[in-house]
Scaffold this active site. Structure first.
Site, PDB file in Angstrom:
ATOM      1  N   HIS A   1      41.275  38.698  36.368  1.00 35.34           N
ATOM      2  CA  HIS A   1      41.903  39.246  35.153  1.00 35.34           C
ATOM      3  C   HIS A   1      40.991  39.145  33.937  1.00 35.34           C
ATOM      4  CE1 HIS A   1      45.821  39.730  37.043  1.00 35.34           C
ATOM      5  NE2 HIS A   1      45.629  38.562  37.605  1.00 35.34           N
TER       6      HIS A   1
ATOM      7  N   SER B   1      46.969  34.210  36.444  1.00 38.51           N
ATOM      8  CA  SER B   1      47.558  35.539  36.598  1.00 38.51           C
ATOM      9  C   SER B   1      49.009  35.627  36.168  1.00 38.51           C
ATOM     10  CB  SER B   1      47.387  36.039  38.028  1.00 38.51           C
ATOM     11  OG  SER B   1      47.569  35.015  38.961  1.00 38.51           O
TER      12      SER B   1
ATOM     13  N   LYS C   1      41.293  45.679  39.051  1.00 38.53           N
ATOM     14  CA  LYS C   1      42.082  45.501  37.827  1.00 38.53           C
ATOM     15  C   LYS C   1      41.462  46.355  36.716  1.00 38.53           C
ATOM     16  CE  LYS C   1      44.482  41.717  39.760  1.00 38.53           C
ATOM     17  NZ  LYS C   1      44.345  40.419  40.387  1.00 38.53           N
TER      18      LYS C   1
END
Ligand SMILES: *Cc1c(COP(=O)(O)O)cnc(C)c1O
Length: 403
Positions: free
Chosen positions: A210, A182, A248
Site C-alpha cells: 500500500h 492494510s 494497487k
C-alpha cells in the site's frame, strides 16, 4: 446405522459464519475500475479500491497492455526459468529496482506469492521471525511456510519488539512488517524498527503493497518518507528486502521483491513461488511498467490524492468529531506520510454491514471489514481513496452511526 455426511462440517461452518454476520459474498462490478463503477445496475462512487492513483483504467496503461498482448500474446507460456521470460519482465524489474533505490528486483505473480516465496526461501527452521500482529495474511503464510519459529509482537510496539528480540538473542532471524498496514492505514515506525533489526543483526523486510506509489514525497515508499524527516537526514533507511505489488497503485497485477543483487540471485534460485509458477502475462507487465512511468512523470496525481484525503478527513471529522480518525497535518500529508486507507471503526459486525449497505443505497461503495480480517468486535468501514475522485465524491452521507 447412519453414515455421517462428510459435507456436514462445511455446511455447519457456513451456517455459523452467516449467524455471526461474517459470511462472504462476491459482489461483481460491471464496469472498469474507476472512481465510479456500476454495481448491481447502479452507478456508485468507488470508495474501496486499491487503485489509488486511478491508473487501472488509464488509456495509456491499457494501450500498453494491448500492444504487448498483440506483440507477445495473452500468456507467457511458462515459468520464468523455463520458457516464460521476456525482455519486458526484466525491464519492469529494472524500473521497480530503480524506483525503490535498490540494486535489483525480482517479479512474482502477486504480492501474496512474493511474501510466501521470499520469507520461506530466506528463513531456515532454526531462525526466529518477528512479525507484527497486524501483518498481512501473505506474510503470515510466508512465515508458516518457512517453518521457522514465529514470534508475534504487538502492533507497532517497539518496546515489545525489542524485548522479544532480546529474548531470542543468538538465533538468526528476520524482522517483518507491513510498511502501510492494510486495515488501519498506519505506517511502521521505520527508523526505530530498522534500528532494532540492525542492532540485533536481523534481516529486515518491509511489505510496501500500500506504500508503493503513495507514501513518500514521490511515492517511493516508507523509506523515502522517513528519510526526508529532519531528524533522519543522512540515514540510510532502506530495509534489506522490500516486497511490493503492481496490483494497487500500479493498477495491474504482479508482486516483486527488491534489494541487493545477492538477495535477488538467491531468490531466483530458491523462492518456490517464483520457480514453480507460470510468469505474468506480457499485458500485465507492460501495463505495470507504463503505470510506473506515469507515476514518475506526473507527480500531480499523488498531489491530487493528497488533496482528496484532506477533504475526506475533514468530512469525517465534521460528521463524527472525536470519533473520527485524527486528521493528519498538511505537512505530514504533503511529505507523503499518510496512506490512502482511511478506517472508520464501528465495532459491531452487523452495524458495520448495515452502514455499508446504507452507503451503497446512497450511491457509495465501501467495504465493511470484519473478522477474521480484523479482530472480532473491531469491524470497520475501510475507505480507500483515489486520485481520480472529485471533491463531490468524497462527502458521503452518514446517517445511522451518528453517535
Ligand atoms: C494486497 C497486499 C498483498 C498482496 O498483494 P497481491 O498482489 O494482491 O497478491 C500483500 N501485502 C499487503 C500488505 C497487501 O495489502
Amino acid at each position: 446405522m447412519t453414515i455421517p455426511d462428510r459435507w456436514e462440517p462445511l455446511r455447519a461452518a457456513l451456517a455459523e459464519k452467516s449467524a455471526q454476520n461474517l459470511s462472504r459474498e462476491i459482489i461483481a462490478v460491471d464496469s472498469p475500475p474507476a472512481p465510479r463503477v456500476r454495481v448491481r445496475g447502479r452507478e456508485t462512487v468507488m470508495l474501496a479500491s486499491n487503485n489509488y492513483l486511478d491508473l487501472a483504467n488509464d488509456e495509456r496503461v491499457k494501450a500498453a497492455a494491448i500492444a504487448a498482448t498483440q506483440k507477445y500474446g495473452a500468456g507467457s507460456g511458462g515459468a520464468r526459468l523455463t520458457t516464460g521470460a521476456l525482455a519486458l519482465h526484466s525491464e519492469l524489474e529494472a524500473a521497480l529496482a530503480q524506483f525503490k533505490h535498490a540494486e535489483a528486483a525480482l517479479l512474482f505473480n502477486t504480492g501474496y506469492q512474493a511474501n510466501a516465496g521470499v520469507i520461506s526461501a530466506l528463513c531456515p527452521r532454526d531462525w526466529t521471525i518477528f512479525s507484527d500482529e497486524l501483518n498481512h495474511a501473505s506474510i503470515i503464510d510466508g512465515c508458516r511456510l518457512s517453518r521457522a519459529k514465529i514470534v508475534v509482537y504487538r502492533h507497532n510496539d517497539m518496546s515489545d519488539l525489542r524485548a522479544k528480540v532480546r529474548a531470542e538473542r543468538g538465533r538468526g532471524g528476520l524482522l517483518v512488517s507491513d510498511g502501510v498496514f492494510s486495515m488501519d492505514g498506519d505506517l511502521v515506525p521505520l527508523p526505530e524498527w530498522l534500528a532494532i533489526a540492525r542492532e540485533f543483526d536481523l534481516f529486515s523486510l518491509i511489505d510496501e503493497a500500500h506504500a508503493t506509489g503513495v507514501i513518500g514525497t514521490s511515492g517511493r515508499g516508507v523509506s523515502e518518507y522517513f528519510a526526508a524527516l529532519p531528524e533522519n537526514r543522512g540515514r540510510d533507511l532502506r530495509p534489506d528486502i522490500i516486497v511490493g505489488t503492481c496490483s494497487k497503485a500500479l493498477g495491474s497485477i504482479g508482486g516483486f521483491a527488491a534489494g541487493r543483487q545477492l538477495l535477488i540471485d538467491f531468490l531466483r534460485n530458491q523462492a518456490r513461488s517464483f520457480i514453480f509458477s507460470t510468469m505474468l502475462p506480457p499485458g500485465a507487465v507492460a501495463a505495470a511498467n507504463e503505470a510506473l512511468r506515469i507515476i514518475i512523470a506526473e507527480p500531480e496525481r499523488l498531489a491530487k490524492l493528497r488533496r482528496n484525503l484532506q477533504i475526506f478527513y475533514d468530512h469525517l471529522s465534521a460528521n463524527f468529531g472525536a470519533d473520527a480518525p485524527p486528521t493528519p497535518s498538511i505537512a505530514t500529508l504533503n511529505a507523503g506520510g499518510v496512506s490512502a486507507i482511511v478506517p472508520l471503526l464501528v465495532g459491531d459486525e452487523a452495524a458495520a454491514l448495515t452502514l455499508a449497505q446504507e452507503l451503497f443505497t446512497a450511491g457509495y461503495f465501501v467495504s465493511a471489514i470484519r473478522y477474521p480480517t480484523v479482530a472480532r468486535g473491531q469491524a470497520r468501514l475501510r475507505f480507500a481513496l483515489s486520485a481520480g475522485h472529485h471533491a463531490a465524491d468524497l462527502t458521503p452521507p452518514f446517517r445511522t452511526i451518528k453517535n
